[in-house]
Design a protein around this motif. Structure first.
Motif, short mmCIF file in Angstrom:
data_model
loop_
_atom_site.label_atom_id
_atom_site.label_comp_id
_atom_site.label_asym_id
_atom_site.label_seq_id
_atom_site.Cartn_x
_atom_site.Cartn_y
_atom_site.Cartn_z
N ARG A 70 -46.95 -1.07 55.34
CA ARG A 70 -48.81 -1.16 55.69
C ARG A 70 -49.14 -0.32 56.79
O ARG A 70 -48.60 -0.41 57.95
CB ARG A 70 -48.64 -3.32 56.03
N PHE A 71 -50.33 -0.07 56.81
CA PHE A 71 -51.29 0.48 58.03
C PHE A 71 -52.23 -0.37 57.92
O PHE A 71 -52.98 -1.12 57.17
CB PHE A 71 -51.27 2.29 57.74
N LYS A 72 -52.99 -0.51 59.43
CA LYS A 72 -53.85 -1.36 59.97
C LYS A 72 -54.54 -0.31 59.81
O LYS A 72 -54.49 1.18 61.07
CB LYS A 72 -54.00 -2.10 60.04
N LEU A 73 -56.14 0.21 60.02
CA LEU A 73 -57.33 0.91 60.57
C LEU A 73 -58.43 0.20 61.19
O LEU A 73 -58.83 -0.27 60.76
CB LEU A 73 -57.89 1.60 58.99
N VAL A 118 -35.29 1.23 58.93
CA VAL A 118 -36.39 0.49 58.51
C VAL A 118 -37.21 0.97 60.38
O VAL A 118 -39.15 1.53 60.19
CB VAL A 118 -36.87 -0.71 58.11
N GLU A 119 -36.64 1.01 60.98
CA GLU A 119 -37.41 0.94 62.47
C GLU A 119 -37.46 3.38 62.64
O GLU A 119 -38.03 3.36 63.28
CB GLU A 119 -36.90 1.15 63.50
N ILE A 143 -49.17 1.90 61.94
CA ILE A 143 -48.37 2.54 60.89
C ILE A 143 -47.52 0.98 60.62
O ILE A 143 -46.43 1.70 61.52
CB ILE A 143 -48.07 3.09 59.39
N TRP A 144 -46.32 0.45 60.00
CA TRP A 144 -45.00 0.13 60.29
C TRP A 144 -44.65 -0.45 58.85
O TRP A 144 -45.52 -0.71 58.36
CB TRP A 144 -45.13 -0.85 60.89
N ALA A 145 -43.37 -0.66 58.28
CA ALA A 145 -42.73 -1.13 57.05
C ALA A 145 -41.96 -2.65 57.53
O ALA A 145 -41.47 -2.21 58.31
CB ALA A 145 -41.91 0.69 57.48
N GLU A 146 -41.66 -2.76 56.41
CA GLU A 146 -40.94 -3.68 56.60
C GLU A 146 -40.02 -3.90 55.18
O GLU A 146 -40.70 -3.58 54.25
CB GLU A 146 -41.50 -5.06 56.53
#
Length: 603
Positions: A592-595, A547-548, A580-583
């Protein structure tokens, strides 16, 4: 506390009395300065622990040199101090020291003695007891010669001016000693000559000559000291440098004044006296030897081109304002070095900025090319969905055209049916056109243009386009979009590619799992101050232990993958100022990603 120097009252035992014996009056300012400094130094050093009385006796030995006067003086001093306690005696000058040594057995045989300002040559000719300590000064003719040759190494002749004053107490310039102290120099002794003779001689001296002039020259007939008058008359006509013995002539035409540091002499005498009272005085003679401390006139130094490297030790240069470089050359070098270093650093930073700018442009161009390649690769995935979606309206259009042709072949065409047929053709054409519009942003080349776009609207278009792919794979896509209109400054085509990549990646994960629950949830919401968050949740295989690293280039968990899809996705999000990151989750995975919101506002 200090008691008046001339206080003759009987003093208690706890009060220390120091008697100062001088050979004559305080005839010059620098001698006056010596006595004043001596008194202050004694009071500073001895007055802290006990009270101090300073007594001063002028022996006037230079004006009265006969033996009868000295005998009478000794008798008078004995009577004067018969009932007076004296704890220490400071003798000034070798004449005073010679007098005291001759008469001390009847005066103060048990009182400690310190002497100062005594000629070294005169002291060597005296039988000074080992218990007497003091300071000898090197003020004989050889020291004048040495000072002249040190300042002006090319000197070959030294000229003496002015009769030696009767009051002279610390210089030995007798005619018999000049030759042996000249150190190879020619000595021209003009002492005792008339002013006119002196003026004629000094105006014709060679450039390798040096004049030494005694400023306290006294006219024996009138008693008038005329040294300064003579100096004023010769200073402008002299063809060589002039050395004097009076610091007051510095700045008036003399190159240097050969004098002593009277502050140090007075301080040394006070220290020796303090040692007596502290019980540190031993029956071992301690003589301090000091030489001339020349005072130089900067203008004359420049006039006669005296090299500063030739200044004797302890010299003082007056009327000299060193240049900024001379005063602060080390600091200037440090500042210049720092400025150069800063300029180099700034230059490197400018170059680095240019290199970085070029690298960013290249990276963006490559990212755009790779993104386009990725979109072209994904196009093949949904070609069948496009064909399927367009097949139905095109087939309906063809059927309606054939029907219209049949109706029109009749003798009385049913116009109502023709109209209905044409309406159906128009409807199916618009349906096909909508399909093409939904695909336009995903199948054309992207540029770097940024637009203000509602993220929710962009996601709806992508979901509409991929709905056919989802139906083919039997995957249900659920929308949980925020009710707010969330505007962001984005590249539409690139952000559509982000959503396509994430959704196709989730579909692949669901296909690999082959489970009964085949669902993707797309959620948008406000996230913190001034940003939004988009989440894609699936019921697929998840990310296992990688995941990392899933956003690293060429890292993939798919057997058939190349590891560029999510790397491109992360690069696009980061290029838009996002994260952006993953879980992993139970039964699947989440990306998920944020802007950042445009101006941090929602509508």
């Amino acid at each position: 506390m200090s008691i008046s120097i001339n206080s003759y009252a009987k003093t208690p035992d706890d009060i220390k009395t120091v008697l100062v014996l001088s050979p004559g009056a305080r005839t010059t300012p620098y001698l006056e300065n010596f006595y004043t400094t001596l008194e202050e130094a004694l009071e500073t050093r001895l007055g802290k622990k006990s009270q101090l009385v300073l007594l001063h006796e002028n022996l006037d030995l230079s004006n009265f040199q006969d033996e009868k006067y000295r005998d009478s003086l000794a008798f008078w001093l004995k009577e004067k101090y018969r009932n007076r306690k004296v704890d220490a005696i400071i003798v000034v000058g070798h004449n005073s020291l010679k007098f005291l040594l001759a008469y001390n057995k009847r005066l103060w045989p048990t009182i400690p003695i310190v002497f100062t300002l005594a000629s070294d040559i005169e002291v060597t000719h005296m039988s000074v007891p080992a218990s007497i300590n003091g300071t000898v000064i090197r003020a004989n003719f050889s020291n004048v010669v040495n000072a002249a040759k040190t300042l002006l190494p090319t000197t070959t002749q030294i000229v003496l001016l002015g009769d030696m004053p009767v009051s002279e107490m610390n210089k030995t310039f007798s005619s018999s000693t000049l030759a042996r102290m000249s150190d190879g120099l020619t000595v021209l002794d003009l002492r005792g000559h008339t002013k006119e003779e002196v003026k004629e001689k000094v105006s014709n001296l060679g450039s390798n000559s040096v004049i030494y002039m005694e400023m306290l020259t006294e006219d024996l007939a009138t008693g008038k000291i005329y040294g300064r008058d003579l100096f004023d008359e010769i200073k402008d006509i002299a063809t060589c440098p002039i050395l004097v013995d009076d610091p007051r002539e510095i700045g008036k035409g003399a190159l240097a004044a050969l004098t002593f540091n009277y502050y140090e002499l007075a301080t040394d005498a006070a220290e020796l006296t303090q040692d007596i009272f502290n019980g540190n005085s031993q029956n071992k003679q301690e003589l301090i030897s000091v030489g001339y401390a020349p005072i130089l006139d900067h203008a004359q130094v420049e006039r006669w081109r005296v090299n500063p490297e030739n200044f004797p030790s302890g010299s003082e240069q007056r009327f000299y304002s060193p240049s900024l470089w001379q005063s602060y050359h080390q600091q200037i070098i440090a500042v210049v070095a720092l400025i150069i270093l800063l300029m180099v650093v700034i230059g490197l930073l400018i170059l680095e900025r240019r290199w970085h700018g070029k690298a960013v442009k290249v990276s963006r161009r490559l990212l755009g090319q790779i993104t386009l390649m990725n979109r072209e690769m994904t196009t093949s995935i949904y070609k069948e969905a496009i064909g399927h979606e367009l097949a139905q309206p095109l087939a309906a259009i063809l059927s309606n055209v054939e029907a219209a042709q049949i109706f029109l072949k009749r003798d009385a065409p049913p116009l109502d049916l023709v109209r209905d047929t044409l309406a159906n053709i128009r409807r199916d054409n618009l349906r096909a056109n909508d399909v093409m519009k939904n695909m336009q942003g995903l199948l054309t080349k992207s540029d770097n243009k940024l637009d203000s776009v509602d993220i929710n609207l962009l996601i709806r278009k992508v979901l509409s386009f991929l709905s056919i792919e989802a139906k083919i794979r039997r995957i249900h896509i659920k929308q949980e979009l925020a009710p707010e209109t969330m505007l962001a400054s984005i590249n539409i085509a690139q952000m559509q590619q982000v959503m396509v990549n994430l959704l196709l990646n989730s579909m692949d994960a669901i296909d690999r799992k082959s489970g009964k629950e085949r669902r993707i949830t797309v959620e948008t919401m406000l996230h913190g101050n001034g940003s939004m968050r988009v989440s894609v949740t699936d019921t697929g295989t998840g990310f296992d232990e990688g995941v990392e690293r899933i956003f690293d280039s060429f890292f993939t968990t798919k057997p058939e993958g190349v590891g560029l899809g999510l790397w491109i996705t992360a690069s696009i999000v980061q290029a838009h100022g996002g994260h952006i990151w993953a879980e992993n989750r139970i039964g699947g995975g989440i990306v998920r990603f944020k802007l950042p919101l445009l101006t941090g506002e929602t509508i």
